[in-house]
Every structure is written in C-alpha cells, then in structure tokens.
Enzyme design. Structure first.
Site, PDB file in Angstrom:
ATOM      1  N   ASP A  40     -10.852  -7.842  -3.155  1.00 45.63           N
ATOM      2  CA  ASP A  40     -11.431  -6.581  -3.633  1.00 45.63           C
ATOM      3  C   ASP A  40     -10.414  -5.985  -4.606  1.00 45.63           C
ATOM      4  O   ASP A  40      -9.350  -5.520  -4.189  1.00 45.63           O
ATOM      5  CB  ASP A  40     -11.710  -5.623  -2.464  1.00 45.63           C
TER       6      ASP A  40
ATOM      7  N   THR B  30     -13.212   2.602  -4.983  1.00 46.53           N
ATOM      8  CA  THR B  30     -13.449   2.838  -6.413  1.00 46.53           C
ATOM      9  C   THR B  30     -13.812   4.296  -6.712  1.00 46.53           C
ATOM     10  O   THR B  30     -13.425   4.834  -7.747  1.00 46.53           O
ATOM     11  CB  THR B  30     -14.570   1.889  -6.933  1.00 46.53           C
TER      12      THR B  30
ATOM     13  N   ASP C 184     -14.102  -6.118   1.518  1.00 50.19           N
ATOM     14  CA  ASP C 184     -13.528  -4.823   1.906  1.00 50.19           C
ATOM     15  C   ASP C 184     -12.464  -4.990   2.996  1.00 50.19           C
ATOM     16  O   ASP C 184     -11.509  -4.221   3.044  1.00 50.19           O
ATOM     17  CB  ASP C 184     -14.613  -3.878   2.456  1.00 50.19           C
TER      18      ASP C 184
ATOM     19  N   GLU D 160     -15.306  -9.117  -5.180  1.00 49.45           N
ATOM     20  CA  GLU D 160     -16.338  -8.074  -5.164  1.00 49.45           C
ATOM     21  C   GLU D 160     -17.072  -8.002  -6.487  1.00 49.45           C
ATOM     22  O   GLU D 160     -18.276  -7.757  -6.528  1.00 49.45           O
ATOM     23  CB  GLU D 160     -15.735  -6.698  -4.860  1.00 49.45           C
TER      24      GLU D 160
ATOM     25  N   ILE E 131     -10.402  -3.280  -6.481  1.00 52.89           N
ATOM     26  CA  ILE E 131     -10.134  -1.863  -6.160  1.00 52.89           C
ATOM     27  C   ILE E 131     -11.056  -1.495  -5.003  1.00 52.89           C
ATOM     28  O   ILE E 131     -12.275  -1.369  -5.190  1.00 52.89           O
ATOM     29  CB  ILE E 131     -10.404  -0.901  -7.342  1.00 52.89           C
ATOM     30  N   ASP E 132     -10.508  -1.367  -3.823  1.00 53.07           N
ATOM     31  CA  ASP E 132     -11.304  -0.864  -2.700  1.00 53.07           C
ATOM     32  C   ASP E 132     -11.050   0.637  -2.620  1.00 53.07           C
ATOM     33  O   ASP E 132      -9.901   1.066  -2.447  1.00 53.07           O
ATOM     34  CB  ASP E 132     -10.909  -1.551  -1.392  1.00 53.07           C
TER      35      ASP E 132
END
Ligand code: IPD
Length: 285
Positions: A97, A102, A229, A81, A99-100
C-alpha cells in the site's frame, strides 16, 4: 516454490524497510512540490466511490516500489493497491500500500504510511510500515519479533498492552468508502461504543495494526479492509503478541466486507466475544 526453512525472513524485512524509507522520502518531496502551488485534491481521482481518492503521489510511490522489486527480485510477485498485479514465480509475493491513509495525506493530517508486506506461499512472513510524517518505522519478521525505530535512530521492541477487559480497552476502527458499508459499520459501532473505554478512528489501517503492536490502542477491528492495508501490520501485530483474525482466502479486489481484528493475546478472547455478541462476526455488504 521456496520452503519456509530455506528463506531468511529478516532479509525480506530489511529489504522492505529500505524500500519503504525511500518511498516515504519520495512522498514527502512530491507532496511539498504539489502543495507549493496547488491544492493536492486537484491532483487526485476517485476509485470505488466519490470519497475514495487516489492521488498522483500514491501512483508514483507504487511505481517506485514495484520497479525496485522488479529490478531486484524479478521472480517475485507483487500486489499493489494502485493496480500492481504480478504473479509470483518464486513463491514470494510483496503486498504494497503506497499510501495507507490517503484521505489524511490529502488533508495534511499526519497519520499516513507506506506499508510493504512479504508473503511466502500464502503465509505472512515479514512486514514494514512507516509513518511518513513522523518517520517512525515499524518492522517485523516472523519468529524474530517486532521493532519500532524512531527518526533519531533509537529502537524499541514492540509489545502489546496487556489489558484483559474490553470495558477498559481503547479500540481503533475504520470505515469503508461506500454508504452501504458505512451504514452497517455504524450500527455495529453503536453497539460496541458503550461497552469499551473509547473508540479511535485515525484513518490508516496499517498504522492501527502497529498501534495494537505498540500498545497505543488495545485492539483494532474493521470490516472490508483490503489485503494491502494490513499485510505488513499482521506480522508486526502478531510478533508483538497480538492475536489477529484475517480472512483465510483474501481475493485481491474482493468487495466482501469480512471482519479483520487484532488484539493482545490477553484481550483477544473477551474482545472476540464482544464482537460476536454485537453481530460483527459476519460480513457487511
Ligand atoms: C484506508 C485506510 C482506512 C481504512 C479504510 C482503508 P487507504 O486505506 O486504511 O483507515 O478505514 O478501510 O481503505 O484508502 O487510505 O489506502
């Protein structure tokens, strides 16, 4: 290129699980370091709009995962990402990802995750999503089922709930970061809401897919999510018995608002009819 018969998808799952756990520790440590003296929002920048953030912790977690894969599996591709884009020489690609969720991470809400999916020649074959705060690890390899492992080390096999009626279904959804996309999503939501048990917007698409797999929601839909994601969540949800709809070709940075959904196999036909009846099948700008 590797053939599906020559690969051990469980090795991909277990490798991703190790990386995701280490990345989750890194995220917690860095967050604690920053919040000891500062507001984490002052350690962030914006991306596609003023409300689409990336923090220096997202960037550090992606760098850790990318460097590890590059060291351990130098011929594999990586899509991340926060910018990683390494073509695959082996046929294997990792979709990350760091940190999905955020926004939840920035506000100190506990619903955020590291998501790492493995693809072979364009097929989703293994996935790991870890809820960073709860340290709950969801993992799956194609043909080998999906499992959740809790902080205390206990594990359970994941199965979707078997609801068949959309009216009695709890539906997770999410919204994009632009005003135009959100207006379109709000119109669809207005039609969906009266026809279901209720709606949840928890803020992490990766975890929403895992919630379908564990049966804490019955279905999830959203327009315009990116491949990172949900790449891992696709395998987890499918292996738990969900039907999942994703774009056939998913360009990395495409701004297209294509519909993605996941629902238990029992609910899927009626859920698809519901989405179609409210005009959700098309793209939202
Ligand atoms: C977002 C989350 C959110 C979804 C957004 C995504 P990010 O990812 O998954 O739940 O509604 O569409 O962009 O920005 O937190 O990695």
């Amino acid at each position: 290129m590797v053939g599906m018969t020559e690969i051990n998808v469980r090795e991909f799952r277990d490798y991703a699980a190790g990386l995701a756990q280490q990345a989750a520790s890194l995220i917690l440590t860095k967050r604690a370091e920053i919040t000891a003296t500062d507001d984490i929002r002052s350690h962030s920048q914006t991306k596609t709009s003023a409300v689409d953030p990336v923090t220096e912790v997202d960037t550090a977690a992606e760098a850790f995962i990318v460097d590890s894969i590059h060291r351990d599996r130098p011929d594999d591709g990586i899509i991340g990402e926060e910018g990683a884009d390494i073509p695959s020489k082996s046929g294997v690609s990792w979709v990350i990802d760091p940190i999905d969720g955020t926004v939840n991470f920035m506000y100190g809400l506990g619903e955020y995750a590291v998501s790492i999916g493995a693809m072979v020649d364009g097929q989703y074959v293994a996935g790991v999503v870890i809820n960073v705060v709860k340290q709950t690890l969801y993992s799956a390899a194609v043909g080998h089922g999906a499992t959740v492992t809790y902080r205390d080390g206990t594990s359970t096999i994941l199965r979707c709930r078997q609801e068949t009626d959309p009216q009695l279904s709890l539906i997770a959804t999410g919204f994009g970061y632009t005003q135009t996309r959100r207006s379109g999503q709000a119109k669809i939501l207005q039609e969906v809401l009266p026809q279901v048990r209720d709606i949840r917007r928890m803020g992490s698409a990766a975890l929403d897919m895992c919630r379908v797999a564990e049966g804490t929601v019955d279905a999830y839909y959203e327009h315009g999510v990116k491949i990172w994601d949900v790449a891992a969540g696709i395998v987890i949800a499918r292996e738990a018995g969900a039907q999942v709809r994703v774009p056939e070709v998913w360009e990395k940075n495409s701004a297209r608002g294509t519909l993605v959904w996941a629902a238990s196999a029992e609910l899927a036909p009626a859920f698809e009819r519901l989405l179609s009846s409210v005009g959700a099948n098309g793209e939202i700008d």
